[in-house]
Write an enzyme that holds these catalytic residues in place. Structure first.
Site, PDB file in Angstrom:
ATOM      1  N   ASP A  20       0.822  -1.214   0.000  1.00  0.00           N
ATOM      2  CA  ASP A  20       0.000   0.000   0.000  1.00  0.00           C
ATOM      3  C   ASP A  20       0.859   1.269   0.000  1.00  0.00           C
ATOM      4  OD1 ASP A  20      -2.322   1.460   0.001  1.00  0.00           O
ATOM      5  OD2 ASP A  20      -2.741   1.217   2.137  1.00  0.00           O
TER       6      ASP A  20
ATOM      7  N   GLU B 136     -12.417  -4.640  -3.911  1.00  0.00           N
ATOM      8  CA  GLU B 136     -12.875  -3.256  -3.694  1.00  0.00           C
ATOM      9  C   GLU B 136     -12.175  -2.267  -4.635  1.00  0.00           C
ATOM     10  OE1 GLU B 136     -11.978  -5.367  -1.202  1.00  0.00           O
ATOM     11  OE2 GLU B 136     -14.004  -5.721  -0.446  1.00  0.00           O
ATOM     12  N   ASN B 137     -10.983  -2.625  -5.123  1.00  0.00           N
ATOM     13  CA  ASN B 137     -10.252  -1.709  -6.016  1.00  0.00           C
ATOM     14  C   ASN B 137     -10.961  -1.497  -7.364  1.00  0.00           C
ATOM     15  OD1 ASN B 137      -6.963  -2.809  -4.869  1.00  0.00           O
ATOM     16  ND2 ASN B 137      -8.150  -1.027  -4.216  1.00  0.00           N
TER      17      ASN B 137
HETATM   18  C1  IPE Z   1      -5.382  -2.758  -0.226  1.00  0.00           C
HETATM   19  O1  IPE Z   1      -5.023  -1.431  -0.456  1.00  0.00           O
HETATM   20  C2  IPE Z   1      -5.364  -3.522  -1.513  1.00  0.00           C
HETATM   21  C3  IPE Z   1      -4.061  -3.671  -2.166  1.00  0.00           C
HETATM   22  C4  IPE Z   1      -2.906  -3.346  -1.659  1.00  0.00           C
HETATM   23  C5  IPE Z   1      -4.095  -4.252  -3.465  1.00  0.00           C
HETATM   24  P1  IPE Z   1      -6.130  -0.268  -0.536  1.00  0.00           P
HETATM   25  O2  IPE Z   1      -5.412   1.000  -0.634  1.00  0.00           O
HETATM   26  O3  IPE Z   1      -7.099  -0.590  -1.586  1.00  0.00           O
HETATM   27  O4  IPE Z   1      -6.837  -0.424   0.884  1.00  0.00           O
HETATM   28  P2  IPE Z   1      -7.859   0.516   1.685  1.00  0.00           P
HETATM   29  O5  IPE Z   1      -9.095   0.577   0.891  1.00  0.00           O
HETATM   30  O6  IPE Z   1      -7.228   1.835   1.865  1.00  0.00           O
HETATM   31  O7  IPE Z   1      -8.046  -0.191   2.979  1.00  0.00           O
HETATM   32  C1  IPE Z   2      -1.548   0.308  -3.417  1.00  0.00           C
HETATM   33  O1  IPE Z   2      -1.346   1.671  -3.422  1.00  0.00           O
HETATM   34  C2  IPE Z   2      -1.834  -0.255  -4.783  1.00  0.00           C
HETATM   35  C3  IPE Z   2      -3.222  -0.718  -4.973  1.00  0.00           C
HETATM   36  C4  IPE Z   2      -4.154  -0.721  -4.081  1.00  0.00           C
HETATM   37  C5  IPE Z   2      -3.557  -1.201  -6.303  1.00  0.00           C
HETATM   38  P1  IPE Z   2      -2.566   2.710  -3.395  1.00  0.00           P
HETATM   39  O2  IPE Z   2      -2.944   3.019  -4.796  1.00  0.00           O
HETATM   40  O3  IPE Z   2      -3.662   2.211  -2.535  1.00  0.00           O
HETATM   41  O4  IPE Z   2      -1.856   3.953  -2.722  1.00  0.00           O
HETATM   42  P2  IPE Z   2      -2.504   4.993  -1.704  1.00  0.00           P
HETATM   43  O5  IPE Z   2      -3.088   4.204  -0.574  1.00  0.00           O
HETATM   44  O6  IPE Z   2      -3.530   5.775  -2.447  1.00  0.00           O
HETATM   45  O7  IPE Z   2      -1.338   5.818  -1.265  1.00  0.00           O
HETATM   46 MG    MG Z   3      -4.091   2.443  -0.550  1.00  0.00          MG
END
Ligand code: IPE
Ligand code: IPE
Ligand code: MG
Length: 242
Positions: A17, A64-65
């Site tokens: 993350d 959820e992504n």
């Molecule tokens: C969790 O990260 C999923 C991955 C690292 C792929 P997110 O950034 O999506 O998580 P939340 O929603 O902030 O908890």
């Molecule tokens: C993790 O980094 C990658 C995925 C969840 C695909 P994020 O994209 O969630 O990065 P932040 O949380 O916005 O910094």
């Molecule tokens: Mg994130």
């Protein structure tokens, strides 16, 4: 100092993350953050294989992504496609087996085909199993498992009395993997975000403040040292363990 090969976690799971915040801090686009995050993933895979971690599971994209802006989702998919094409050689060279967990039916077909090909071509590699969690959500995984088991009960293939931890394990995407020993989350967030809920029931949790693109081998090593200095009691007393 990491005590190599003694008490090395058999299964490390990482919530990668912080790509977006990394990019924002540098005045770059989120895309740049994801690209840089890929470099960390490559380094961590290599290091884990080198130090004798047998199973590494990386959370690359959650159920959820899919709710992110379409542009970002498309970019993540194309980044995945490109990395798969360029990394197949590396996986083969380093004797790493690739497996996938998640709802692959949602992934663009060109990517799912490529994933299948890579999993097939690396299936006999045995230095380390690298599992990518793609379109993965633990709750969905558990729902699927319950549905499959219910179906078998309905068709008299198994009896209700046979339902135990091992049977549920066998119906999860992770049926071939051991439980998670060490779960790492980067970027300072302290939550599990629907990742390997069942499999991490007794995992040691390590939260790193590093944003994923900054998370390198030295941070992994310090997470492992932290793990090695913990006492895993699994409900017993300290005296029973020692
Ligand atoms: C969790 O990260 C999923 C991955 C690292 C792929 P997110 O950034 O999506 O998580 P939340 O929603 O902030 O908890
Ligand atoms: C993790 O980094 C990658 C995925 C969840 C695909 P994020 O994209 O969630 O990065 P932040 O949380 O916005 O910094
Ligand atoms: Mg994130």
């Amino acid at each position: 100092m990491v005590k190599e090969n003694t008490n090395t976690p058999k299964h490390i799971a990482i919530i990668m993350d912080g790509n977006g915040r990394w990019a924002k801090n540098k005045g770059l686009s989120r895309d740049q953050g994801h690209k840089e995050g890929k470099e960390s993933a490559k380094e961590i895979v290599k290091t884990c294989a080198k130090i004798g971690v047998k199973n590494l599971t990386l959370f690359a994209f959650s159920t959820e992504n899919w709710k992110r802006p379409k542009l970002e989702v498309d970019l993540l998919m194309s980044l995945l496609h490109n990395s798969l094409m360029s990394e197949l050689k590396e996986l083969k060279k380093n004797n790493i087996r690739l497996t996938i967990i998640g709802d692959i039916s949602k992934i663009p077909i060109v990517i799912s085909k490529l994933l299948k090909k890579i999993c097939d071509e690396t299936k006999d590699n045995n230095l380390m199993t690298l599992t990518l969690a793609l379109s993965y959500g633990s709750r969905n995984e558990i729902i699927n498992s319950v549905k499959n088991i219910a179906d078998k009960v309905k068709n008299n293939i198994i009896s209700v009395e046979k339902i135990d931890q091992s049977l549920i394990n066998q119906h999860l995407y992770t049926r071939d993997l051991p439980d998670v020993d060490l779960m790492i989350r980067t970027s300072g967030e302290k939550r599990i975000s629907n990742f390997l809920l069942w499999q991490s029931a007794y995992a040691e949790l390590h939260f790193s403040d590093e944003l994923w693109p900054d998370f390198k081998s030295e941070h992994l090593m310090s997470a492992i040292t932290d793990y090695q200095n913990r006492e895993r009691r699994f409900g017993k007393t300290s005296e029973q363990i020692t």
